[in-house]
Design an enzyme around this catalytic site. Structure first.
Site, PDB file in Angstrom:
ATOM      1  N   THR A 163       0.650  -0.987   0.211  1.00 28.24           N
ATOM      2  CA  THR A 163       0.527   0.475  -0.313  1.00 28.24           C
ATOM      3  C   THR A 163       0.904   1.475  -0.308  1.00 28.24           C
ATOM      4  O   THR A 163       2.099   1.430   0.146  1.00 28.24           O
ATOM      5  CB  THR A 163      -0.889   0.579   0.901  1.00 28.24           C
ATOM      6  OG1 THR A 163       0.000   0.447   2.470  1.00 28.24           O
ATOM      7  CG2 THR A 163      -1.567  -1.535   1.631  1.00 28.24           C
ATOM      8  N   ASP A 164       0.318   2.302   0.157  1.00 24.56           N
ATOM      9  CA  ASP A 164       0.584   3.627  -0.218  1.00 24.56           C
ATOM     10  C   ASP A 164       0.632   4.084   1.358  1.00 24.56           C
ATOM     11  O   ASP A 164      -0.095   2.877   2.165  1.00 24.56           O
ATOM     12  CB  ASP A 164       0.082   5.000  -1.080  1.00 24.56           C
ATOM     13  CG  ASP A 164      -1.294   4.929  -1.039  1.00 24.56           C
ATOM     14  OD1 ASP A 164      -2.286   4.640   0.076  1.00 24.56           O
ATOM     15  OD2 ASP A 164      -2.219   5.554  -1.941  1.00 24.56           O
ATOM     16  N   ALA A 165       1.052   5.558   1.326  1.00 27.96           N
ATOM     17  CA  ALA A 165       1.039   5.943   2.904  1.00 27.96           C
ATOM     18  C   ALA A 165      -0.939   5.972   3.685  1.00 27.96           C
ATOM     19  O   ALA A 165      -0.740   5.667   4.835  1.00 27.96           O
ATOM     20  CB  ALA A 165       1.612   7.087   3.115  1.00 27.96           C
ATOM     21  N   VAL A 198      -3.573   2.490   0.973  1.00 21.96           N
ATOM     22  CA  VAL A 198      -4.256   2.200  -0.056  1.00 21.96           C
ATOM     23  C   VAL A 198      -3.592   1.210  -1.066  1.00 21.96           C
ATOM     24  O   VAL A 198      -2.136   1.633  -1.574  1.00 21.96           O
ATOM     25  CB  VAL A 198      -5.286   3.468  -1.056  1.00 21.96           C
ATOM     26  CG1 VAL A 198      -5.293   2.547  -2.667  1.00 21.96           C
ATOM     27  CG2 VAL A 198      -6.558   3.278  -0.947  1.00 21.96           C
TER      28      VAL A 198
END
Length: 145
Positions: A18-20, A23
């Site tokens: 995921t991103d920060a 997601v």
């Protein structure tokens, strides 16, 4: 053949996917799809190392069409399906989907090419394997909606 034409492989979304904001990165879906196709082949009795060593065969993605419908998020439990919709002498097409419960998150059409393991040149799928794969074909018109 060991499994049904439609195969489902469970996975969970980890922090590294995921991103920060938690997601899933769009490119990570490709890894989920690859793993499901690999496990589909393994369930048929044809793990990738066996294909390489015994048949001098590898499959490589030739083309891919993706439709991102909804995002997956950190800790989601996903089901990644793989279904063979077309098998030709030197290629195959898989219809794939990623779901979170009843929610459809992504659909994909993936064409893989058969290559010789040593030189990565196109080659025919060995006859016994081709026959077994053809028996599992499920053309798009036969699939339930």
């Amino acid at each position: 053949m060991a499994v049904e034409a439609t195969f489902s492989w469970p996975t969970r979304v980890y922090w590294e996917d995921t991103d920060a904001g938690g997601v899933v990165y769009h490119a990570q879906y490709l890894a989920f799809l690859e793993r499901a196709r690999t496990e589909w082949m393994r369930a048929q009795g044809y793990g990738q190392e066996l294909l390489r060593l015994q048949h001098d065969l590898v499959f490589a993605v030739r083309a891919m069409q993706l439709d991102f419908l909804k995002p997956a998020r950190l800790d989601d439990a996903l089901e990644v399906s793989a279904e063979l919709t077309e098998c030709r002498r030197a290629s195959a097409v898989f219809s794939q989907a990623i779901r979170r419960g009843d929610e459809l998150l992504l659909t994909a059409q993936v064409r893989v090419a058969a290559l010789d393991a040593g030189g990565f040149r196109p080659r025919p799928i060995p006859s016994p394997l081709l026959g077994e794969l053809k028996a599992l074909e499920r053309p798009a018109l036969e699939r339930p909606r």
